[in-house]
Design an enzyme around this catalytic site. Structure first.
Site, PDB file in Angstrom:
ATOM      1  N   GLU A 111       0.839  -1.205   0.000  1.00 46.63           N
ATOM      2  CA  GLU A 111       0.000   0.000   0.000  1.00 46.63           C
ATOM      3  C   GLU A 111       0.875   1.256   0.000  1.00 46.63           C
ATOM      4  O   GLU A 111       0.584   2.229  -0.709  1.00 46.63           O
ATOM      5  CB  GLU A 111      -0.934  -0.011   1.218  1.00 46.63           C
ATOM      6  CG  GLU A 111      -1.947  -1.151   1.170  1.00 46.63           C
ATOM      7  CD  GLU A 111      -2.943  -1.089   2.309  1.00 46.63           C
ATOM      8  OE1 GLU A 111      -4.020  -0.489   2.106  1.00 46.63           O
ATOM      9  OE2 GLU A 111      -2.652  -1.630   3.389  1.00 46.63           O
ATOM     10  N   GLU A 131      -3.288  -9.843   3.983  1.00 48.73           N
ATOM     11  CA  GLU A 131      -4.492  -9.467   4.733  1.00 48.73           C
ATOM     12  C   GLU A 131      -5.575 -10.526   4.592  1.00 48.73           C
ATOM     13  O   GLU A 131      -6.269 -10.868   5.550  1.00 48.73           O
ATOM     14  CB  GLU A 131      -5.051  -8.130   4.223  1.00 48.73           C
ATOM     15  CG  GLU A 131      -4.247  -6.909   4.619  1.00 48.73           C
ATOM     16  CD  GLU A 131      -3.166  -6.569   3.599  1.00 48.73           C
ATOM     17  OE1 GLU A 131      -2.757  -7.452   2.817  1.00 48.73           O
ATOM     18  OE2 GLU A 131      -2.723  -5.410   3.601  1.00 48.73           O
TER      19      GLU A 131
HETATM   20  C1  1HE Z   1       6.696  -8.710  12.005  1.00 52.16           C
HETATM   21  C2  1HE Z   1       6.011  -8.514  10.787  1.00 52.16           C
HETATM   22  C3  1HE Z   1       4.791  -7.805  10.822  1.00 52.16           C
HETATM   23  C4  1HE Z   1       7.817  -9.646  10.394  1.00 52.16           C
HETATM   24  N1  1HE Z   1       4.368  -7.351  12.003  1.00 52.16           N
HETATM   25  N2  1HE Z   1       6.234  -8.238  13.155  1.00 52.16           N
HETATM   26  N3  1HE Z   1       2.027  -8.488   7.071  1.00 52.16           N
HETATM   27  C5  1HE Z   1       2.209  -9.804   6.977  1.00 52.16           C
HETATM   28  O1  1HE Z   1       1.338 -10.608   7.171  1.00 52.16           O
HETATM   29  C6  1HE Z   1       3.618 -10.249   6.628  1.00 52.16           C
HETATM   30  C7  1HE Z   1       4.217 -10.955   7.816  1.00 52.16           C
HETATM   31  N4  1HE Z   1       5.664 -11.139   7.657  1.00 52.16           N
HETATM   32  C8  1HE Z   1       6.170 -12.133   6.874  1.00 52.16           C
HETATM   33  O2  1HE Z   1       5.483 -12.823   6.141  1.00 52.16           O
HETATM   34  C9  1HE Z   1       7.654 -12.338   6.932  1.00 52.16           C
HETATM   35  O3  1HE Z   1       8.128 -11.796   8.175  1.00 52.16           O
HETATM   36  C10 1HE Z   1       8.440 -11.655   5.773  1.00 52.16           C
HETATM   37  C11 1HE Z   1       8.171 -12.396   4.467  1.00 52.16           C
HETATM   38  C12 1HE Z   1       8.084 -10.183   5.628  1.00 52.16           C
HETATM   39  C13 1HE Z   1       9.958 -11.703   6.111  1.00 52.16           C
HETATM   40  O4  1HE Z   1      10.348 -13.034   6.410  1.00 52.16           O
HETATM   41  P1  1HE Z   1      11.719 -13.280   7.174  1.00 52.16           P
HETATM   42  O5  1HE Z   1      11.924 -14.775   7.258  1.00 52.16           O
HETATM   43  O6  1HE Z   1      12.810 -12.471   6.571  1.00 52.16           O
HETATM   44  O7  1HE Z   1      11.525 -12.672   8.669  1.00 52.16           O
HETATM   45  P2  1HE Z   1      10.740 -13.291   9.921  1.00 52.16           P
HETATM   46  O8  1HE Z   1      11.654 -14.242  10.633  1.00 52.16           O
HETATM   47  O9  1HE Z   1       9.400 -13.790   9.541  1.00 52.16           O
HETATM   48  O10 1HE Z   1      10.513 -11.995  10.821  1.00 52.16           O
HETATM   49  C14 1HE Z   1      11.569 -11.369  11.535  1.00 52.16           C
HETATM   50  C15 1HE Z   1      10.953 -10.662  12.711  1.00 52.16           C
HETATM   51  O11 1HE Z   1      10.082  -9.631  12.221  1.00 52.16           O
HETATM   52  C16 1HE Z   1      10.070 -11.565  13.550  1.00 52.16           C
HETATM   53  O12 1HE Z   1      10.121 -11.101  14.890  1.00 52.16           O
HETATM   54  P3  1HE Z   1      11.087 -11.801  15.995  1.00 52.16           P
HETATM   55  O13 1HE Z   1      10.884 -10.997  17.213  1.00 52.16           O
HETATM   56  O14 1HE Z   1      10.617 -13.226  16.077  1.00 52.16           O
HETATM   57  O15 1HE Z   1      12.497 -11.692  15.421  1.00 52.16           O
HETATM   58  C17 1HE Z   1       8.690 -11.321  13.007  1.00 52.16           C
HETATM   59  O16 1HE Z   1       7.664 -11.581  13.937  1.00 52.16           O
HETATM   60  C18 1HE Z   1       8.761  -9.828  12.717  1.00 52.16           C
HETATM   61  N5  1HE Z   1       7.798  -9.412  11.718  1.00 52.16           N
HETATM   62  N6  1HE Z   1       6.726  -9.110   9.810  1.00 52.16           N
HETATM   63  C19 1HE Z   1       5.073  -7.581  13.138  1.00 52.16           C
HETATM   64  N7  1HE Z   1       4.099  -7.547   9.710  1.00 52.16           N
HETATM   65  C20 1HE Z   1      -3.267  -0.612   6.960  1.00 52.16           C
HETATM   66  S1  1HE Z   1      -3.718  -2.186   6.957  1.00 52.16           S
HETATM   67  C21 1HE Z   1      -2.383  -3.105   6.408  1.00 52.16           C
HETATM   68  C22 1HE Z   1      -2.638  -4.541   6.736  1.00 52.16           C
HETATM   69  C23 1HE Z   1      -1.426  -5.388   6.567  1.00 52.16           C
HETATM   70  O17 1HE Z   1      -0.359  -4.946   6.234  1.00 52.16           O
HETATM   71  S2  1HE Z   1      -1.668  -7.034   6.907  1.00 52.16           S
HETATM   72  C24 1HE Z   1      -0.193  -7.810   6.409  1.00 52.16           C
HETATM   73  C25 1HE Z   1       0.806  -7.872   7.513  1.00 52.16           C
END
Ligand code: 1HE
Length: 257
Positions: A111, A131
C-alpha cells in the site's frame, strides 16, 4: 530530521527516506506511520524529489501485526484513516517519490509503495496481500490505489488466494515500472529521482496533483482540467526558457534507446 525507525538523508536535491526497522522487516507500527506523515509534511526546502527505501533484506512487511489489538469499529475506522492521511502526504506532497523495492513488499508495504509515483524493483522483490489470510482487509488506501495499478481482478486474486508475485511478474502486471538486478534498486531510484528533480516544478506538480484527478474525471471535465493545467504550466517562465533552449539548439533531443 531523523526519527525512530525513519532516516532522512539529502543526496544533492533528493531526499532519501529509509524505513529503518530491519529487525521487524520494517513493519509499520503507528509510530512509524506517524513518522512517515511527519517526514513527508516536513521535507527540507531544497528537496525536489524523494526516494523511499527500506533497510535490511526487505522493503516492508506491512502493518505491525503485534499492534493489531482488539479495536472496536470506530477505532478501526480512525486507524485506517490515520494510514490514509500519512500515505496521502506521500502521494500528494510536495515532491515526486520514487520507491526502491526489494524483498517483501507486502500488505501495508505494498500500500505504501502504491502511494509513490514511480516504483523500481530489484530481482529479489516479491508482492503479496496477506491481509486476506490474516482475516483482515487492506486499510492503507490499497483498495483504491492497487486496482489502479493492476486491476481489481488481480488484487481480488491476491487477497483471496494469497498469491505471491515475483519481481518479474510484478513488473509485467504493473506493480513496478522498472526492474533491475538484485541490489540495484536504490541506485536506479536515485538516478531517476535526480532526473525528476531537474524538471520544471510546475510540471512535477501537475503530474502529482492534476494527472491523478484528471484520470478520474469524466472525459469532458478531464479535457477542461487538462487545458487549465496546460495553460498554467506553459505560462511559467521556466517553460518558456526550456522551449527557447530547444529551439536554439541548446537542449537535448529525444533519443532512441
Ligand atoms: C513482524 C512482521 C509484521 C515480520 N508485524 N512483526 N504483514 C504480513 O502478514 C507479513 C508478515 N511477515 C512475513 O510474512 C515475513 O516476516 C516476511 C516475508 C516479511 C519476512 O520473512 P523473514 O523470514 O525475513 O523474517 P521473519 O523471521 O518472519 O521476521 C523477523 C521478525 O520480524 C520476527 O520477529 P522476531 O521478534 O521473532 O524476530 C517477526 O515476527 C517480525 N515481523 N513481519 C510484526 N508484519 C493498513 S492495513 C495493512 C494490513 C497489513 O499490512 S496485513 C499484512 C501484515
Amino acid at each position: 530530521m531523523t526519527q525512530k525507525y525513519l532516516h532522512l538523508e539529502m543526496r544533492g536535491n533528493v531526499a532519501v527516506i529509509r524505513l529503518a526497522r530491519p529487525a521487524k522487516r520494517n513493519a509499520l507500527g503507528d509510530a512509524l506511520i506517524l513518522a512517515l506523515r511527519n517526514q513527508f509534511e516536513n521535507l527540507p526546502a531544497d528537496a525536489k524529489a524523494a526516494v523511499l527505501c527500506g533497510e535490511g533484506d526487505h522493503f516492508c512487511a506491512g502493518l505491525d501485526l503485534s499492534e493489531l489489538k482488539e479495536r472496536d469499529a470506530g477505532q478501526g475506522l480512525h486507524h485506517s484513516r490515520m494510514w490514509h492521511a500519512a500515505l496521502e502526504r506521500v502521494q500528494f506532497g510536495l515532491v515526486p517519490v520514487i520507491a526502491a523495492l526489494h524483498g517483501a513488499v507486502v500488505g501495508g508495504g505494498l500500500e505504501l509503495a502504491s502511494a509513490c509515483h514511480i516504483r523500481v524493483a530489484d530481482g529479489s522483490a516479491f508482492y503479496a496481500l496477506p491481509e486476506g489470510s490474516r482475516g483482515i482487509f487492506v486499510g492503507g488506501g490499497g483498495a483504491v490505489r492497487i486496482p489502479r495499478l493492476i486491476g481489481a481482478a488481480r488484487m481480488t486474486d491476491m487477497m483471496l488466494t494469497g498469491r505471491v508475485y515475483n519481481a518479474e511478474e510484478g513488473e509485467r502486471i504493473g506493480l513496478s515500472q522498472y526492474l533491475v538486478p538484485q541490489g540495484q534498486a536504490f541506485d536506479k531510484a536515485l538516478e531517476l529521482a535526480s532526473r525528476v528533480a531537474e524538471n520544471a516544478p510546475l510540471t512535477n506538480y501537475a503530474l502529482m496533483h492534476a494527472l491523478p484527478r484528471i484520470a478520474e474525471q469524466p472525459a469532458d471535465q478531464g479535457f477542461f482540467t487538462e487545458a487549465l493545467m496546460a495553460a498554467v504550466a506553459q505560462s511559467a517562465p521556466e517553460a518558456k526558457s526550456r522551449v527557447k533552449d530547444f529551439l536554439d539548439g541548446k537542449a537535448s533531443k529525444v533519443k532512441k534507446t
